[in-house]
Structures are given as C-alpha cells and as structure tokens.
Design a protein around this motif. Structure first.
Motif, PDB file in Angstrom:
ATOM      1  N   SER B 124      38.432  44.615  31.602  1.00  0.00           N
ATOM      2  CA  SER B 124      39.485  43.623  31.399  1.00  0.00           C
ATOM      3  C   SER B 124      39.545  43.197  29.934  1.00  0.00           C
ATOM      4  N   GLY B 129      43.297  42.281  29.244  1.00  0.00           N
ATOM      5  CA  GLY B 129      43.712  41.595  30.461  1.00  0.00           C
ATOM      6  C   GLY B 129      44.700  42.386  31.300  1.00  0.00           C
ATOM      7  N   ASN B 132      42.953  43.483  35.551  1.00  0.00           N
ATOM      8  CA  ASN B 132      42.379  42.219  35.967  1.00  0.00           C
ATOM      9  C   ASN B 132      40.978  42.463  36.551  1.00  0.00           C
ATOM     10  N   ALA B 133      39.982  41.713  36.077  1.00  0.00           N
ATOM     11  CA  ALA B 133      38.608  41.959  36.505  1.00  0.00           C
ATOM     12  C   ALA B 133      38.450  41.776  38.015  1.00  0.00           C
TER      13      ALA B 133
END
Lengths: 241, 258
Positions: B124, B129, B132-133
């Motif tokens: 991420s 971003g 998304n983790a």
C-alpha cells in the motif's frame, strides 16, 4: 530486557490466537462438547508458543545478521562461481532446518508406512522423511541458483514460472499417485520462517548491486522459484525411487 | 516423566543435526571466503542455541497439540453421530461443517498472519494507497479460505488433485496476462506468505484426518494437497481483487466523462 523476551512471546501467541479462536468457536457452538485431554493440548500449545518465540528470537540474533551481511558482501564481490555456490548452499541449508518441512516430512513418512508404501519401521520412516527433506532442500538450492542467474541476466520471471508449471504438469503424468499430493504440498511448505528472509536478502542485495536492476521487481522472484521446484523434484524423486 | 524427557532429548539430537548445514554454510563462507571474523560472535552463537532450543520445543508441541488438534477436529466434525447419520457417508453434501471449519481456519489464520500484514502495508505504501492494505489482506484470506475448503471437498469426493491444481495454474496464467502488472509479482508472493509454520502442520493434520474418516479415501492418496490449495488460490483472488479495482476505477472515469 523484559520487553525483549516478552515481545517474541506475544508475537507467537498472536500467531496461535486465530487457530485457538476458530477451534474454540466450533467446539462451543457446533460440537458442544469439551475437548478430550484438554490439559495435554494446552501444554502442547504452550510448548509451540515458547518454542516459536525462542526460535524467531534466535533467528534475529544469530542467523539473520550474519546471513544478510554475507549475502550483501558476496553479491558485491563479483565472483560468479562463489555467488552461485553460496546461493545453493543457502537454499539447501535453510530448507533442511525449516520446522514446517520437518513436521510435514515426518507426517508423510508415517502415512506412507500406514499405507504400506514403505515398511513400517522407525528406520524406514526416518529414511523416507530424510530423503524427502533432502530432495526438497536440493530443489530449493537449485531454485535459488536459477533465481540468481535470472537476476544477473535480467530474464523475465513469468517465462521461468510458466516453464516450471509445464514441468509440474508433465511430471504429474509420470509420478506415482501417492507422491503427487506430498509433492504439491512441499511447494508451499518451503517458503516459511527461515528461508524467506535470508533468500530475500540475497535477492535484494544482488539486485541493488547491479546497475539497471530494481530490488523490487528483480529481488523478489526467488521465493516464487523456491515454491515451484520442490514439486518437480519431489515428483521426480518419487518416480525414480 | 522420563518418557517425556527421552523424546525431548531425541528431538534435540535430530534438531542439532538439522541446524548444522546452515551453520556450516554461514560460518564456512564467513571464515574461508570473506576471511573476516563474525561480528558479535557470542550473540550469534546464542542465537543459534536459541534456534535449536526453540525448534525442539516447537516440534514437541506440534506432536502434542497441533497434529492431534487437526486430527481431532476432522474426526469430530465428520463423525456420523455428530452429523446425525446412521453410517459414514460418502456424499459430499454431508460434510458441510468440515468445509466451513476449513474456510474459517484458513481465513482467521491468514488475516492474522504477521508476514502478510507487513507485505500488505508495504504494497500500500509503494503504490501510494492504490492497493488498499486491508483489501489486500481480505483478498488473500478469502483466497486461502476458498482454497482449503475446496481442498476438503476434493478429499471427500476423492477427485484427482492434479486436475484442480493444473486448472488453477491455467487460470493464474490467464489472469497474469490481464491483471495490472504492478500486482503480479505481489500476487505470486502472497501464495508463499500464507503458509506459516503454525498453520501448515494443523492444516496437514486436518486433511489427513479427513481422508482417514471418509469411507473409501486413503490418507496416502487423498490426504495431502490442502497446503497446495491454500497457496494457489490467494494468487487468483489477489489478481482478481486488482482487476476488480481497475475495472471499478475505469467505470467511474467513464461515468464522470459522460
């Protein structure tokens, strides 16, 4: 000091929590009966937690610093023969000591003995389990050598993976059916606690010391090979035995 | 008590032998090739001692807890008394609980896997971003859950393992051609990340226990393969997750444009 002992303990407890949670949930809500020999199980789990904590702490103190320093030093040295020798030795050595592989190989030997594929004696079981582990270890050694050559030559990773898949498919046709399952599983087993960090260190160190190679793209292919070649080698071992 | 001690000592002996190769490799290269002393030698030696002691405890605990637990869960969730059947059944529909248990186990162990948390966070951060983790962790965990549950279905039905794995490979290769390039290497890596040291023995014991419970299945022929399933399916779900994200983003752009 206390923190340094407690932290790995907490980490290995965290590894175990989801397992305990799921099992407890099913015992309480679905099966609705207490576990037999609960004390024995809890004692065993405690051993697992303590063992895993000591093991990872030991890796951090001993294996990883010296392994990473060596990987970086040898990657920068420029002697191909030494580098490849180190790559093979690293793959082999870390795999032989991989606890998950030891566990699976012993279990496979027990099952093979029960299924009368090998004589049911402690000696035959140990031979089988050791044979399996050394086969996997040699295959991981070869995988790391191949991965290092790939990084040096800049070959795209997809082609080698595809060739590996093709090898798996072809050998599946020749391997005895009772080895296929173990072979497929051994691919996932090799890439756990010890092998991954050391091998990644070698790959990243190598990729960052060669101009035009990105540590991110080229450094990570090694693990993918290390989980592919064991399948091929174990099936070949089963076919030739 | 002495039996317990004997088994610990036996494990200790084999464990020392197991650690010898890697110790030889590292010290050999350090002294013979680099010709430099090991920095902070006492610390390193202490590390090796801890590794050996830790492995002894872990393997003994495995034998006493994780293997029996896997077998036990397979046994109790498939016993005819629990399922309310007159005799052991071979119909796959009768074993829904074991699929559910396998899926829950796969999901829970993966979502809490520290190696995966680290990889997801890193991914991420690198992509700013775009990946998304949490989405990535969910994708991997769902993949493992589906994989292990399907693996249990395979054991119950006794269908050949290569069919599943080879068609999985074909799917992975097709997805590789279409998935966003940045995710491919990551997707391949997640396959290996999910199979941690604690999960592997438990899942293996579950498969072997299941194969010995269902009539007509042999642990030797049918019991293995769950781990292979568990490391194959995350590749598909992670690439699928990236593909879905890309598709959604494209649709949103199209909607904005029109």
């Amino acid at each position: 000091m206390l923190r340094r002992i407690l932290l790995p303990l907490a980490q290995s407890l965290r590894d175990l929590t989801p397992i305990v949670g799921v099992v407890a949930l099913f015992q309480l809500l679905v099966l609705r009966q207490p576990l037999p020999d609960l004390a024995g199980l809890l004692g065993g789990l405690l051993l697992v937690v303590v063992g895993l904590a000591l093991f990872t702490k030991g890796l951090e103190l001993g294996l990883f610093p010296i392994g990473e320093a060596l990987a970086h030093a040898l990657a920068r040295r420029g002697s191909l023969a030494l580098l490849l020798l180190f790559a093979f030795a690293l793959g082999f050595g870390t795999t032989v000591a991989e606890p998950a592989l030891i566990a699976i190989a012993d279990e496979a030997a027990r099952v093979a003995a029960q299924g009368l594929a090998i004589p049911d004696t402690a000696e035959a079981r140990q031979d089988y389990s050791l044979g399996l582990r050394y086969t996997v270890a040699i295959s991981v050694g070869c995988a790391i050598v191949l991965g290092v050559i790939r990084i040096l030559k800049g070959w795209p990773v997809q082609w080698l993976i595809m060739a590996g898949y093709a090898g798996v498919v072809v050998l599946t046709g020749f391997a005895p059916p009772e080895i296929v399952g173990i072979a497929y599983d051994s691919g996932g087993v090799t890439t756990s606690t010890i092998t991954v960090p050391l091998v990644t260190a070698l790959g990243v160190g190598l990729a960052s010391s060669i101009a035009g190679r990105s540590p991110l793209v080229d450094g990570f292919g090694l693990i993918a090979f290390a989980s592919l070649t064991p399948m091929i080698f174990v099936m070949a071992y089963g076919a030739l035995r | 008590m002495s039996g317990w001690l004997d088994s610990l000592l036996a494990i200790l002996r084999t464990t020392v032998v197991d650690v010898v190769p890697i110790a030889l490799v590292l010290f050999g290269f350090q002294y013979l090739v680099l010709r430099r002393p090991v920095p902070r030698l006492p610390r390193v030696v202490l590390g090796f001692v801890l590794v050996v002691v830790g492995m002894v405890f872990f393997l003994e605990g495995l034998e006493q807890a994780l293997f029996p637990l896997g077998r036990l869960m397979a046994q109790s969730l498939t016993s005819p008394e629990f399922l309310g059947l007159p005799a052991p059944s071979t119909a796959w529909q009768d074993y829904l609980w074991i699929y559910l248990f396998a899926a829950a186990l796969g999901f829970a162990t993966t979502i809490a896997e520290p190696a995966l948390i680290a990889v997801a966070f890193e991914a991420s951060r690198i992509t700013g971003g775009a990946i998304n983790a949490w989405g990535l962790r969910l994708a991997v965990a769902v993949g493992v859950a589906i994989g292990i549950a399907l693996g249990c279905f395979r054991i119950v039905t006794g269908t050949p393992l290569p069919y599943y794995i080879i068609s999985g490979y074909v799917l992975v290769l097709i997805q590789t051609a279409y998935a966003p390039k940045a995710i491919v290497a990551l997707a391949y890596d997640t396959g290996g990340v999910t199979t941690s040291t604690v999960t592997v023995p438990l899942v293996a014991a579950l498969g072997l226990g299941l194969a010995s419970q269902v009539p007509g299945r042999s642990p030797l022929l049918d019991g293995f393969g769950l781990i292979a399933f568990g490391s194959l399916f995350p590749m598909m779900t992670v690439m699928g997750y990236a593909q879905a994200g890309e598709w959604l983003a494209r649709r949103r752009r199209l909607e904005k444009a029109s």
